[in-house]
Design a protein around this motif. Structure first.
Motif, PDB file in Angstrom:
ATOM      1  N   UNK A 115      65.928  47.317  44.679  1.00  0.00           N
ATOM      2  CA  UNK A 115      65.891  46.507  43.620  1.00  0.00           C
ATOM      3  C   UNK A 115      66.258  44.729  43.528  1.00  0.00           C
ATOM      4  N   UNK A 116      67.720  45.382  44.110  1.00  0.00           N
ATOM      5  CA  UNK A 116      68.087  43.751  43.771  1.00  0.00           C
ATOM      6  C   UNK A 116      67.359  43.083  44.681  1.00  0.00           C
ATOM      7  N   UNK A 117      67.149  43.862  46.055  1.00  0.00           N
ATOM      8  CA  UNK A 117      66.517  42.676  46.811  1.00  0.00           C
ATOM      9  C   UNK A 117      65.273  42.538  46.674  1.00  0.00           C
ATOM     10  N   UNK A 118      64.345  43.057  45.931  1.00  0.00           N
ATOM     11  CA  UNK A 118      63.119  42.884  45.465  1.00  0.00           C
ATOM     12  C   UNK A 118      62.603  41.940  44.851  1.00  0.00           C
ATOM     13  N   UNK A 119      64.407  41.745  43.454  1.00  0.00           N
ATOM     14  CA  UNK A 119      64.603  40.291  42.114  1.00  0.00           C
ATOM     15  C   UNK A 119      64.289  39.407  42.830  1.00  0.00           C
ATOM     16  N   UNK A 120      65.364  39.321  43.337  1.00  0.00           N
ATOM     17  CA  UNK A 120      65.579  38.010  44.693  1.00  0.00           C
ATOM     18  C   UNK A 120      64.585  37.408  44.854  1.00  0.00           C
ATOM     19  N   UNK A 121      63.129  38.264  45.562  1.00  0.00           N
ATOM     20  CA  UNK A 121      62.590  38.108  46.810  1.00  0.00           C
ATOM     21  C   UNK A 121      61.464  37.170  45.623  1.00  0.00           C
ATOM     22  N   UNK A 122      61.220  38.236  44.042  1.00  0.00           N
ATOM     23  CA  UNK A 122      59.974  37.794  43.675  1.00  0.00           C
ATOM     24  C   UNK A 122      60.613  36.824  42.767  1.00  0.00           C
TER      25      UNK A 122
END
Length: 239
Positions: A115-122
Motif C-alpha cells: 500500500x505504501x508503494x501504491x500511495x507513493x506512485x498514485x
C-alpha cells in the motif's frame, strides 16, 4: 545476471502539474518503471502479457515494489476497476481476531509494503480516495471464501505462508478479466506444513501450465548492499 543499476528508480518524464485535480489526484504523468536487472525486466514482461504470474526470490529484489507499482499504474487510468491485496497472517497466529479494529484494519500493517508503494506512485490523495470508494481493497484470507475476483488486479504477497488449502481457495476465486500476481520466498516460510506456494510451483512445472514463474536470486537484490550481504549470510549458513 548482469545488474543494470544500483538502486530502483521510477522515471518521471513530466513533472506533476497542479493545474486541475481528477478523481485520482493530480495527474502525475510518471513514466513506466525501469528494470534494474534482467530478471526485473523478465518480471515486467511477464506482467505485460500474462493473466497470472508467480514471482519468487529473496528480500530486496523488487518483487513487492514492482507489483505495487503495476497495480497503481493499472488502476489510475482505469484499465482495471479494482486492486485487491491479500496475504496470509502467520506471525501472529492463523487468526487476526486478537487485534483491535475491523478485519481490514487488523490486516493493514501486514500489507503496508504494497500500500505504501501504491500511495507513493498514485499520490496520497488519490490513494485515499481509491480506498474509500473501494477501488483498492484489502481482503483478509478469513473472509475470502465465496468471493469472485473480476476485472481487477489481485496481489497475493508472502505466498509462502499459505497452506495448500488456503492457496487453493485463493486461486479458485479468480474470475474473468483478472490478473493475479503471487509473490513469495519459499525459503522463508513460517509454516510447519507444506507451503501452498511450493505446491503450486510443483503443479505449474509438472503440468506445464502456461503461467510464468520468475525466480530472482541473490544477485538480483537491489535494495542495498547491506541487505544483500545479510541475505547472502543467512542463505549460505542455512540459519
Amino acid at each position: 545476471m548482469k545488474r543494470r543499476r544500483t538502486r530502483l528508480e521510477l522515471v518521471d518524464e513530466h513533472p506533476a502539474r497542479l493545474l486541475h485535480r481528477t478523481r485520482f489526484d493530480e495527474e502525475r504523468n510518471l513514466g513506466p518503471i525501469q528494470p534494474l536487472t534482467d530478471r526485473q525486466a523478465q518480471y515486467l514482461d511477464a506482467l505485460a502479457s500474462n493473466s497470472q504470474v508467480i514471482v519468487l526470490g529473496p528480500a530486496g529484489t523488487g518483487k513487492t515494489f514492482i507489483a505495487g507499482t503495476r497495480a497503481a499504474d493499472q488502476l489510475r487510468p482505469r484499465r482495471i476497476s479494482k486492486v485487491i491485496i491479500t496475504r496470509p497472517n502467520v506471525p501472529s497466529g492463523r487468526s487476526l481476531g486478537f487485534f483491535p479494529g475491523t478485519l481490514e484494519e487488523k490486516i493493514a500493517p501486514w500489507v503496508a509494503p504494497l500500500t505504501e508503494t501504491m500511495k507513493e506512485r498514485m499520490g496520497a490523495a488519490a490513494f485515499e480516495i481509491a480506498c474509500k470508494t473501494g477501488d483498492i481493497e484489502v481482503v483478509p484470507f478469513e473472509v475470502m471464501r465465496g468471493r469472485t475476483f473480476k476485472n481487477c488486479l489481485v496481489i497475493l504477497d508472502e505466498a509462502q505462508n499459505t497452506t495448500t488449502a488456503e492457496i487453493k481457495m485463493f486461486l479458485t476465486r479468480i474470475g474473468d478479466d483478472c490478473q493475479v500476481i503471487i509473490n513469495g520466498d519459499v525459503s522463508q516460510t513460517d509454516l510447519r506444513e507444506t507451503s501452498g506456494l511450493r505446491t503450486i510451483i510443483h503443479l505449474v512445472k509438472s503440468r506445464m501450465m502456461p503461467i510464468p514463474i520468475v525466480e530472482f536470486t541473490l544477485d538480483d537484490i537491489v535494495r542495498s548492499g547491506i541487505c544483500a550481504d545479510w541475505v547472502r549470510a543467512f542463505e549460505e549458513t542455512k540459519l
